[in-house]
Scaffold this active site. Structure first.
Site, short mmCIF file in Angstrom:
data_model
loop_
_atom_site.label_atom_id
_atom_site.label_comp_id
_atom_site.label_asym_id
_atom_site.label_seq_id
_atom_site.Cartn_x
_atom_site.Cartn_y
_atom_site.Cartn_z
NE ARG A 174 -25.39 -15.45 -35.11
CZ ARG A 174 -25.09 -14.50 -34.23
NH1 ARG A 174 -25.69 -14.46 -33.06
NH2 ARG A 174 -24.19 -13.58 -34.51
CG HIS B 97 -21.12 -17.15 -33.14
ND1 HIS B 97 -21.10 -17.61 -34.44
CD2 HIS B 97 -19.99 -17.66 -32.56
CE1 HIS B 97 -20.00 -18.35 -34.64
NE2 HIS B 97 -19.32 -18.39 -33.51
CE1 TYR C 51 -24.32 -10.23 -31.93
CE2 TYR C 51 -22.80 -10.66 -30.11
CZ TYR C 51 -23.68 -11.13 -31.06
OH TYR C 51 -23.94 -12.47 -31.16
#
Lengths: 326, 362
Positions: free
Chosen positions: B257, B261, B270
């Site tokens: 990705r 998200h 992160y």
């Protein structure tokens, strides 16, 4: 007409509906070869075979989740939860999908299925086998929650549930499964979901109940009549959601007094909702506060202590007296 | 403890088109030039639509949504392998697959724009709407597949989910039911390696997602998820198996990705820029373009023309979306149940009365 108990009446409805519509299939744990732990699905496997009477893997979410897929694709699954105490694993699909599909697609995709489950106490069963959690299910918009009280209405309402265009949670009071027999008509009956029934007319007090409590309500009302000549009107709610407010209000406006008897714990239960509706629409007709009978708001005890927990005829009688003597 | 071996397994890995655009001739599915170009065009449309949606969201013209940039091969390759009579059961990061099924972009925009009309796909059959509850669509797919088998229809179901979904009970239950029933369904895990902030190694202790298929006695394969040809070929074979009555397959599409998200999180919190950059270099669009270039099927002029055409198309869809929905204000009371009941109708009447009086519900 044939005399039968509730297990036989539910079984009859399943037979009739499977015969009528080949989209109707039955699924669940041990519903096929073993014919269900309560024998509710007796004879179905033999008659309709394993394609239509599916012995599923042991997984409640999987049972309802796959049933949702089947319903979306045009089948009419009747899924059995072996006991309501195990059904909470399928709540994600009930809340997340059964309740929402019609609304989220404006009716283009729908989930017409039935989840049958034996529920309730009084049979000295193992842990997790005695709860009455109809309020939990009824709180979810977009699904229906139906509770029969006897063989005839069980057959007529299950037939309605199977033909219904939406998800119906059909809660079977297992205490009543074999408790008594009743005449069930030869011809298939369909009772409307969302409609309560006046099972005994009266003038002094309205007594609302459902499921296994209804028999106790009838007994308590009979006793009250014998003892003090009181005429009790008894309403069998039958459908927790949608709820037939009109029948209750008509009765309460006539009698001016009301007692609600449920097996479920009191807090935030159906009785609370009924009282709220009476307050909204019939408060000024009341001669006394609405009485409420139910279980304590504690964790359902093991069966060794269940007599201390579940309401019975005595608690209904007490509530009738208190409401009359207010 | 000495013991006999009872079961051994190995998990195949499939890549057909490498990062330089070279095709492994032995594995080439043999798609025609025309189909290859179509596939590329669909992937570009999905990418451009995704990037437009990101801008619309940042401008406050769209709600929170889950971008699929970087995962076009994993969605479009499988969609190319579908027959119209097959079912698509999506999660929420398969924009390319939805568009290839014929779902108009404005419907997708309506979904993320806060209107249920985004779940209605007029004229598009057998395509379920976006599923937000992670993994919940997996048992649905198994149930749809059972229905196809029950009706003896030669159709299969294609079900998408992410790596996070494999931790859910519904992943296990869905694959277990489907495999016991030998139901015609192909499960595609878009393993993009991040479930919001949770990296794959915190999601599972397995070497691959594909090996989880072993537990259900069904074929499992790991595919280079940024390779559209491999995704097409693996899905095509699995769908054929399913339609032939041989049961489900689990395909792991190893992808990445490239965006957040959803537009509500900041991936820099992160994961490292280096990691993201490394995967940008493996962009599936670039790989597909290289293939077309190597076969002399494409040029910069055609690329420019495509981008211009896609922009017009997206502009048109955004315009339809922004015209809004034409529904009466009380539509939210219309579809609680098929039948109408007094308790809802009373609330509807109260709502309408308040509206007429100029009051709001709040």
């Amino acid at each position: 007409m044939a005399r039968m108990n509730m297990v036989q009446a539910i079984n009859l409805a399943l037979h009739e509906e499977m015969k009528r519509d080949e989209n109707v299939i039955v699924m669940g744990q041990d519903v096929g070869v073993n014919e269900g732990v309560f024998r509710v699905t007796a004879g179905l496997y033999k008659e309709f075979g394993e394609r239509r009477v599916i012995d599923t893997p042991l997984a409640e979410s999987g049972i309802l989740g796959t049933a949702v897929g089947m319903a979306l694709a045009g089948l009419r699954p009747v899924a059995e939860m072996q006991f309501s105490g195990f059904s909470y694993l399928m709540m994600g699909h009930l809340e997340g999908h059964c309740s929402r599909y019609r609304s989220r697609t404006h009716g283009h995709l729908t989930v017409p299925l039935v989840v049958r489950m034996p529920y309730g106490g009084g049979v000295r069963a193992l842990e997790h086998h005695s709860e009455s959690r109809e309020a939990m299910f009824a709180h979810i918009p977009g699904i229906k929650v139906v509770i029969p009280s006897g063989p005839r209405n069980a057959r007529a309402l299950l037939t309605a549930a199977i033909r219904d265009a939406d998800t119906v949670v059909f809660m079977e009071p297992k205490r009543s499964y074999r408790a008594f027999r009743e005449e069930v008509p030869e011809e298939s009956e369909v009772w409307p979901i969302g409609k309560a029934r006046v099972v005994q007319e009266g003038t002094d007090l309205t007594l609302v109940s459902w499921g296994a409590m209804l028999r106790m309500a009838l007994e308590a009302a009979g006793e009250a009549h014998a003892r003090r000549g009181v005429s009790v009107e008894i309403i069998d709610l039958l459908s927790i959601s949608p709820m037939d407010t009109e029948t209750i209000l008509d009765s309460v406006k006539k009698t001016g007094r009301c007692v609600i008897a449920q097996e479920a714990p009191l807090r935030l239960g159906p009785a609370s909702e009924i009282i709220a509706r009476i307050n909204d629409k019939a408060l000024l007709y009341l001669e006394a506060p609405v009485g409420r009978v139910g279980s304590y708001d504690v964790v359902t005890p093991y069966f060794g202590r269940e007599q201390a927990y579940f309401p019975g005829v005595d608690s209904v009688r007490r509530a009738i007296d208190e409401t009359l003597d207010f | 403890m000495p013991a006999k071996q009872t079961y051994k397994f190995s998990i195949p890995h499939l890549r057909i088109l490498d990062q330089d655009g070279k095709v492994n001739k032995k594995l080439d599915p043999g798609l025609s030039d025309e189909v290859l170009i179509t596939l590329y065009r669909r992937m570009v449309l999905a990418r451009e639509a995704d990037q437009r949606m990101l801008r619309l969201q940042r401008q406050g013209r769209l709600g929170t949504f889950s971008p699929s940039t970087g995962q076009e091969a994993a969605a479009c390759g499988p969609a190319l392998a579908m027959e119209e009579s097959d079912w698509l059961v999506p999660a929420f990061r398969e924009l390319g697959a939805l568009l290839m099924r014929g779902v108009p972009l404005h419907r997708v925009l309506l979904f993320w724009g806060g209107f249920e009309e985004g779940n209605i796909f007029p004229g598009v059959e057998r395509t379920l709407p976006i599923a937000v509850i992670v993994a919940s669509q997996i048992p649905h797919a198994a149930g749809v597949a059972y229905t196809m088998k029950y009706r003896r229809e030669p159709s299969a179901v294609l079900c998408f989910f992410g790596d996070g979904a494999t931790s859910e009970g519904d992943f296990h239950e869905g694959l277990n039911f489907a495999s016991v029933w030998k139901a015609p369904v192909v499960f595609i895990c878009q393993n993009n390696q991040w479930a919001i902030s949770t990296p794959l190694e915190r999601q599972m202790n397995s070497e691959t997602v594909a090996q989880k298929a072993v537990a259900y006695g069904i074929p499992g394969i790991r595919v280079d998820g940024n390779d559209p040809l491999a995704m097409y070929a693996a899905t095509h074979e699995a769908l054929e198996r399913a339609r032939a009555g041989e049961g489900p397959t689990l395909i792991e599409a190893l992808t990445y990705r490239l965006m957040m998200h959803t537009t509500a999180d900041d991936p820099s919190k992160y994961r490292s820029d280096e990691e993201v950059q490394a995967w940008k270099d493996r962009d599936p669009l670039r790989r597909m373009r290289r293939l077309l270039d190597s076969r002399k099927l494409w040029s910069d002029t055609e690329e420019e023309a495509l981008l211009a055409q896609v922009k017009v198309q997206i502009d048109g869809e955004v315009k339809i979306y922004e015209q809004g929905v034409r529904a009466k204000p009380d539509v939210l009371f219309d579809h609680v149940w098929a039948e109408r009941y007094p308790e809802i109708e009373e609330q509807r009447a109260a709502f309408l009365a308040r509206q007429q009086g100029g009051e709001t519900h709040g």
